[in-house]
Every structure is written in C-alpha cells, then in structure tokens.
Design a protein around this motif. Structure first.
Motif, PDB file in Angstrom:
ATOM      1  N   ARG A  76      11.327  -2.613 -18.120  1.00 32.04           N
ATOM      2  CA  ARG A  76      10.961  -1.409 -18.864  1.00 32.04           C
ATOM      3  C   ARG A  76       9.468  -1.169 -18.411  1.00 32.04           C
ATOM      4  O   ARG A  76       8.636  -2.059 -18.309  1.00 32.04           O
ATOM      5  CB  ARG A  76      10.634  -1.934 -20.325  1.00 32.04           C
ATOM      6  N   TYR A  77       9.261   0.097 -18.413  1.00 30.08           N
ATOM      7  CA  TYR A  77       7.870   0.454 -17.797  1.00 30.08           C
ATOM      8  C   TYR A  77       7.661   1.880 -18.438  1.00 30.08           C
ATOM      9  O   TYR A  77       8.003   2.752 -18.309  1.00 30.08           O
ATOM     10  CB  TYR A  77       7.789   0.801 -16.144  1.00 30.08           C
ATOM     11  N   ASP A  78       6.449   1.872 -19.614  1.00 34.16           N
ATOM     12  CA  ASP A  78       6.320   2.886 -20.198  1.00 34.16           C
ATOM     13  C   ASP A  78       5.284   3.972 -19.311  1.00 34.16           C
ATOM     14  O   ASP A  78       4.443   3.027 -18.551  1.00 34.16           O
ATOM     15  CB  ASP A  78       5.489   2.652 -21.489  1.00 34.16           C
ATOM     16  N   LEU A  79       5.512   5.319 -19.435  1.00 33.63           N
ATOM     17  CA  LEU A  79       4.754   6.160 -18.650  1.00 33.63           C
ATOM     18  C   LEU A  79       3.541   6.886 -19.622  1.00 33.63           C
ATOM     19  O   LEU A  79       3.761   7.000 -20.723  1.00 33.63           O
ATOM     20  CB  LEU A  79       5.389   7.357 -18.189  1.00 33.63           C
ATOM     21  N   LEU A  80       2.374   6.981 -19.175  1.00 34.01           N
ATOM     22  CA  LEU A  80       1.280   7.374 -20.127  1.00 34.01           C
ATOM     23  C   LEU A  80       1.397   9.043 -19.630  1.00 34.01           C
ATOM     24  O   LEU A  80       1.151   9.426 -18.724  1.00 34.01           O
ATOM     25  CB  LEU A  80      -0.232   7.079 -19.557  1.00 34.01           C
ATOM     26  N   ARG A  81       1.534   9.442 -20.912  1.00 36.96           N
ATOM     27  CA  ARG A  81       1.647  11.044 -20.885  1.00 36.96           C
ATOM     28  C   ARG A  81       0.027  11.861 -20.582  1.00 36.96           C
ATOM     29  O   ARG A  81      -0.959  11.210 -21.108  1.00 36.96           O
ATOM     30  CB  ARG A  81       2.070  11.682 -22.227  1.00 36.96           C
ATOM     31  N   PRO A  82      -0.062  12.839 -20.158  1.00 35.95           N
ATOM     32  CA  PRO A  82      -1.136  13.670 -20.016  1.00 35.95           C
ATOM     33  C   PRO A  82      -1.511  13.845 -21.149  1.00 35.95           C
ATOM     34  O   PRO A  82      -0.888  14.291 -22.141  1.00 35.95           O
ATOM     35  CB  PRO A  82      -0.797  14.713 -19.177  1.00 35.95           C
ATOM     36  N   THR A 113       0.677  -1.229   0.021  1.00 38.74           N
ATOM     37  CA  THR A 113       0.180  -0.102   0.023  1.00 38.74           C
ATOM     38  C   THR A 113       0.981   1.312  -0.091  1.00 38.74           C
ATOM     39  O   THR A 113       1.632   1.218   0.890  1.00 38.74           O
ATOM     40  CB  THR A 113      -0.857   0.028   1.251  1.00 38.74           C
ATOM     41  N   ILE A 114       0.528   2.353  -1.070  1.00 37.58           N
ATOM     42  CA  ILE A 114       1.196   3.427  -1.020  1.00 37.58           C
ATOM     43  C   ILE A 114       0.909   4.464   0.242  1.00 37.58           C
ATOM     44  O   ILE A 114      -0.054   4.640   0.483  1.00 37.58           O
ATOM     45  CB  ILE A 114       0.857   4.239  -2.243  1.00 37.58           C
ATOM     46  N   VAL A 115       2.244   4.620   0.803  1.00 38.85           N
ATOM     47  CA  VAL A 115       1.979   5.750   1.928  1.00 38.85           C
ATOM     48  C   VAL A 115       2.240   7.192   1.404  1.00 38.85           C
ATOM     49  O   VAL A 115       1.575   8.007   1.670  1.00 38.85           O
ATOM     50  CB  VAL A 115       3.131   5.274   3.197  1.00 38.85           C
ATOM     51  N   ASP A 116       3.373   7.418   0.949  1.00 32.86           N
ATOM     52  CA  ASP A 116       3.851   8.626   0.397  1.00 32.86           C
ATOM     53  C   ASP A 116       4.979   8.391  -0.941  1.00 32.86           C
ATOM     54  O   ASP A 116       5.411   7.488  -1.042  1.00 32.86           O
ATOM     55  CB  ASP A 116       4.352   9.439   1.457  1.00 32.86           C
ATOM     56  N   ASN A 117       5.188   9.492  -1.596  1.00 33.54           N
ATOM     57  CA  ASN A 117       6.310   9.647  -2.520  1.00 33.54           C
ATOM     58  C   ASN A 117       6.823  10.988  -2.560  1.00 33.54           C
ATOM     59  O   ASN A 117       6.273  11.981  -2.211  1.00 33.54           O
ATOM     60  CB  ASN A 117       5.733   9.070  -3.864  1.00 33.54           C
ATOM     61  N   SER A 118       7.993  11.029  -3.216  1.00 33.41           N
ATOM     62  CA  SER A 118       8.497  12.527  -3.183  1.00 33.41           C
ATOM     63  C   SER A 118       8.182  13.174  -4.357  1.00 33.41           C
ATOM     64  O   SER A 118       7.532  12.514  -5.413  1.00 33.41           O
ATOM     65  CB  SER A 118      10.251  12.113  -3.542  1.00 33.41           C
ATOM     66  N   ASP A 119       8.500  14.444  -4.363  1.00 31.75           N
ATOM     67  CA  ASP A 119       7.875  15.392  -5.379  1.00 31.75           C
ATOM     68  C   ASP A 119       8.617  15.004  -6.735  1.00 31.75           C
ATOM     69  O   ASP A 119       7.949  14.763  -7.701  1.00 31.75           O
ATOM     70  CB  ASP A 119       8.097  16.834  -5.104  1.00 31.75           C
ATOM     71  N   ARG A 120       9.779  14.567  -6.865  1.00 33.58           N
ATOM     72  CA  ARG A 120      10.493  14.032  -8.059  1.00 33.58           C
ATOM     73  C   ARG A 120       9.503  12.975  -8.534  1.00 33.58           C
ATOM     74  O   ARG A 120       9.306  12.649  -9.818  1.00 33.58           O
ATOM     75  CB  ARG A 120      11.742  13.689  -7.522  1.00 33.58           C
ATOM     76  N   HIS A 121       9.261  11.713  -7.733  1.00 35.21           N
ATOM     77  CA  HIS A 121       8.486  10.792  -8.067  1.00 35.21           C
ATOM     78  C   HIS A 121       7.234  11.052  -8.508  1.00 35.21           C
ATOM     79  O   HIS A 121       6.704  10.409  -9.624  1.00 35.21           O
ATOM     80  CB  HIS A 121       8.223   9.635  -6.934  1.00 35.21           C
ATOM     81  N   VAL A 122       6.550  11.835  -7.940  1.00 34.57           N
ATOM     82  CA  VAL A 122       5.304  12.296  -8.601  1.00 34.57           C
ATOM     83  C   VAL A 122       5.490  12.902 -10.010  1.00 34.57           C
ATOM     84  O   VAL A 122       4.593  12.614 -10.977  1.00 34.57           O
ATOM     85  CB  VAL A 122       4.681  13.633  -7.425  1.00 34.57           C
ATOM     86  N   VAL A 169       7.692  12.611 -12.182  1.00 37.13           N
ATOM     87  CA  VAL A 169       8.118  11.419 -13.201  1.00 37.13           C
ATOM     88  C   VAL A 169       7.025  10.384 -13.412  1.00 37.13           C
ATOM     89  O   VAL A 169       6.862   9.913 -14.745  1.00 37.13           O
ATOM     90  CB  VAL A 169       9.387  10.448 -12.642  1.00 37.13           C
ATOM     91  N   SER A 170       6.176   9.974 -12.208  1.00 41.33           N
ATOM     92  CA  SER A 170       5.320   8.927 -12.555  1.00 41.33           C
ATOM     93  C   SER A 170       3.894   9.634 -13.361  1.00 41.33           C
ATOM     94  O   SER A 170       3.068   8.825 -13.824  1.00 41.33           O
ATOM     95  CB  SER A 170       4.868   8.601 -11.366  1.00 41.33           C
ATOM     96  N   MET A 171       3.868  11.068 -13.317  1.00 41.72           N
ATOM     97  CA  MET A 171       2.832  11.566 -13.960  1.00 41.72           C
ATOM     98  C   MET A 171       1.479  11.285 -13.461  1.00 41.72           C
ATOM     99  O   MET A 171       0.379  11.528 -14.074  1.00 41.72           O
ATOM    100  CB  MET A 171       2.719  11.400 -15.610  1.00 41.72           C
ATOM    101  N   LEU A 172       1.515  10.648 -12.144  1.00 44.55           N
ATOM    102  CA  LEU A 172       0.227  10.671 -11.346  1.00 44.55           C
ATOM    103  C   LEU A 172       0.195  11.478 -10.063  1.00 44.55           C
ATOM    104  O   LEU A 172       1.125  11.428  -9.054  1.00 44.55           O
ATOM    105  CB  LEU A 172       0.156   9.224 -10.994  1.00 44.55           C
TER     106      LEU A 172
END
Length: 432
Positions: free
Chosen positions: A85-91, A27-36, A38-41
C-alpha cells in the motif's frame, strides 16, 4: 541518406506503463510519462534524487523496497514484491489529501555487456481495483462461511427432526436429531433411508401426497408412524415447505418433524374413558396439535418454527431474537434489545433467570419438562403456562456468548392429563 538514431530516452518516456529507472544506489535517472502522471510528481522534481527522498513512504515500506533492490543487486535477477500500500498525495488543485493505492512492484536488472549491473528498472503496477475486489470477495466468503456455520449449528441444535430436499424432492440431509431418533447412520443414503423407517401401512399414502406437494410446489403436512431406534413405531407430525424463487421455481425443501405419540395416545384414552367427551377430545387433540406445531413449522427455521424460540446474548441475557410464538407469550412487551430481567421480571422471580445464569456459566444444557411459568397479563392478572424447554449455550470463537431457548407450550397437554385423571378417578383418588 543516413538514418537518424532513435531517441531511446523519448521512446522510454512514451512506454504505456509505469517505469522508474534507478541507479544501483537508488538514485532516480528517469521515469516514463505514465509514471509521472501516476506519481503526481513532476519529473524535474524527482530526477537525480534518491527514490526514498523523492517518494517518501513508511519505514516498513522503505525496508521492503530496499530489500528488493538488494536482491537485484546481489543476484542480478528480477524480484517481485508482495502487494504494497502506497498512498498518493493529490495536488492542491485536485483537492489535496491522500488517495489510497495498492501496488505490485517488480524490479528488473539492466546489465552491461560484462553482466555488471547498470540500472534497476522499477515497474509499479496499480492493482488497487483488483486488491479491493479481492478483499471484498474474501470478506464476502468469510461472511458466507459464518452464515453457513451458524445455519448448520441451528439445524443441529434445534430439538426437532429436520431434513432438506432438492427441488425434485430428493432428500439430501438429516440433522442429528433425526438420525438419533431413527438410529440410522450418517453413511446411509438420505434419499433412500427415510422410506425404510416409515410404517408400511403409511408409506404409500405418504409417498403419494409428498409427490403431489412437489408437483404443486405447495407446503405438505402429514401424520405418520416412524420407527424409532428401539424398533417402536411412534406417531410423528411433519411439515415440509418449499423455498421459492421470484419466478415461482423451488430451490429447496425444508422439513421438520416432532414426536406426537403421547398426545395421540392421550386423545385416544380420553375418547375411551367417556364417549360423552368426544367433542372435548377432538378439541383437545386439535389444541395439542396446534401447541405442538405452533401452526407453522418450517417456512423459516426461526420465524415459522412450531415452537417458542429466542436467542439471548451476553451475561444480561438481552433478547437478540424472538419468533412470533415467543413474542405472543409476552404480548404487548417490547423484547428485542432488552434484558430478561427488564421485560420479563416474573420469570426472574420464578427462578428462570438463575437457570439462565447457570447455563451461561457452565455451558451445560438445561432441559425443563412441564415447568410452570406464571405470566403477568395486563399488569395485574396472572396466567399459568406449562413449558417443555431447553436452555442451550451457544458459542462464538469457542467462547459462550449467549443462550439458545427452544420451548413448547404444553399447557393443553397438562390440562388434558388432569381432565383424564378426573374422568378416571372422579372421587379424587389416584393410583401410584
């Protein structure tokens, strides 16, 4: 005055790397701003959700991630996964679609005072640029290996003696044809062994002219006597050319040699048979040399080889390569990309196509000596050409994929022998 306690959650989010804090069950607790970023979520859409729900991935990737989590849960030690490999979905605002990314993911255990697992800290490193560069490098290295293997095959397959030398003229390579002719072993030092097989009367002149060619960075052609493996000295015609860089420096010398002993003896016999035929003999010898060397020997092992060379690919024997001398034999015809049967039907009719099929099917090399080929000229006229030729199968991945053709036009040699026979036996008689 009391000091305010640091806001560790704020500091965590400001970390200059990608970090995702998970409970042991994922379960996700928190993430860094940089992760936010990069993950685009957005963070509010990921917190409290299972990692695989918030960041869907392929089943195989999920299994690998879950296995890494299990390793941390069981052993309470960091675990780094293989590149993923993990492709990211662009907004939609950025055009949408997926962006290909490659990651190196490490999971770290966060333990309490009793050594029990509190959290799993995920650190994904975006290594896309490095991974792509590594793939390109590996592809380039593989292509280089293939090119080198093909070049070596060509050097060893050519039925002429080939050698290479360093910029200062030091010989560093002989092909199997040269070693087989001289009888020297591959363990012999190339830089010294070549002098041991040159006729003593020819060596000083040869060494002097070779040094002058090196100093002037110019091609070098010479005739000299070279000792064969059976001890007989035979005349050899050789040509060495420099591979020059844009600045004029020499990076490599490539040389080739062919046995012209019979041609030289033939000319001498013509001269002795009739002094009145001296001019004809000179012209015949020059023609023999021209036919043997094909004017240009080795500036490029294919394009300037003193022979007729082509490469036929596939069961239909499609021309993949034809050097200028080969193209000249069939002047006015477009060879490349077309089959032998399509562009040289007269060769097929005269049995050459059957020979090609036999070599392709069995892999056994075929040698032809003074074989006559009737070449159609201008659609109606026919010219007889005599060839010494080799059909040799070449392989890729241990499978026969084509045929390497190497031939000498020996028409002049045949004509000279016929002339010699006429001079020696003007009444038309011959001796067995």
């Amino acid at each position: 005055m009391a000091t305010a306690s640091p806001d560790y959650q704020h500091l965590f989010r400001l970390l200059p790397h990608n970090y995702l804090l998970l409970q042991p069950d994922g379960t996700i607790v928190d993430n860094s701003d940089r992760h936010v970023a990069v993950s685009m979520l957005p963070r509010e859409q990921s917190a409290g959700r299972n990692i695989f729900e918030a960041y869907p991935s392929a089943p195989e990737s999920q299994r690998e991630l879950d296995a890494s989590h299990e390793h941390v849960r069981r052993h309470k030690e960091p675990h780094t996964m293989a590149v993923m490999r993990y492709d990211l979905l662009r907004p939609e605002a950025e055009g949408g679609g997926f962006e290909t990314r490659y990651w190196r993911i490490t999971h770290y255990p966060v333990l309490d005072a009793h050594g029990e697992l509190l959290y799993i800290l995920q650190h994904p490193e975006d290594i896309t640029a490095q991974h792509v560069a590594d793939q390109q490098r590996e592809a380039a290295e593989q292509a280089l290996k293939v090119a080198q293997a093909r070049a070596l095959f060509t050097l060893e397959a050519l039925p002429v003696m080939v050698w290479t030398a360093q910029p200062d003229g030091t010989i560093d390579y002989f092909n199997k044809r040269w070693l087989g002719f001289t009888g020297l072993a591959t363990t012999d030092t190339p830089s010294q062994s070549w002098q041991s097989v040159i006729h003593p009367d020819d060596l000083p002149r040869l060494a002097l002219n070779w040094q002058q060619a090196i100093d002037n960075k110019q091609p070098y052609e010479a005739e000299f006597r070279m000792r064969r493996h059976d001890g007989q000295y035979r005349w050899v015609l050789a040509r060495t050319v420099p591979q020059q860089q844009p600045d004029g420096s020499v990076s490599l010398w490539v040389g080739s040699g062919i046995d012209v002993h019979e041609q030289k003896q033939l000319v001498q016999e013509l001269t002795e048979a009739n002094e009145q035929q001296m001019m004809l003999s000179d012209q015949a010898y020059a023609a023999a040399r021209l036919a043997s060397t094909q004017r240009e020997t080795f500036y490029n092992l294919f394009m300037q080889a003193p022979a007729l060379i082509c490469i036929l690919r596939g069961t239909q024997h499609v021309f993949e390569f034809a050097n200028p001398h080969y193209q000249e034999l069939f002047a006015g015809r477009q060879l490349l990309g077309r089959s032998v049967l399509e562009v040289v039907p007269e060769a097929a009719e005269q049995g050459f196509l059957a020979l090609l099929n036999g070599v392709y099917q069995t892999g056994e090399t075929f040698f032809g000596n003074e074989v006559r080929l009737q070449v159609q000229r201008n659609g109606t006229e026919s010219t007889d050409v005599y060839l010494d030729f080799t059909y040799q199968a070449f392989r890729e991945n241990e499978q026969i994929v084509g045929i390497f053709v190497f031939a000498f036009d020996v028409t002049e040699r045949v004509h000279m022998r016929q002339q010699l026979e006429q001079l020696q036996h003007p009444d038309g008689s011959s001796h067995a």
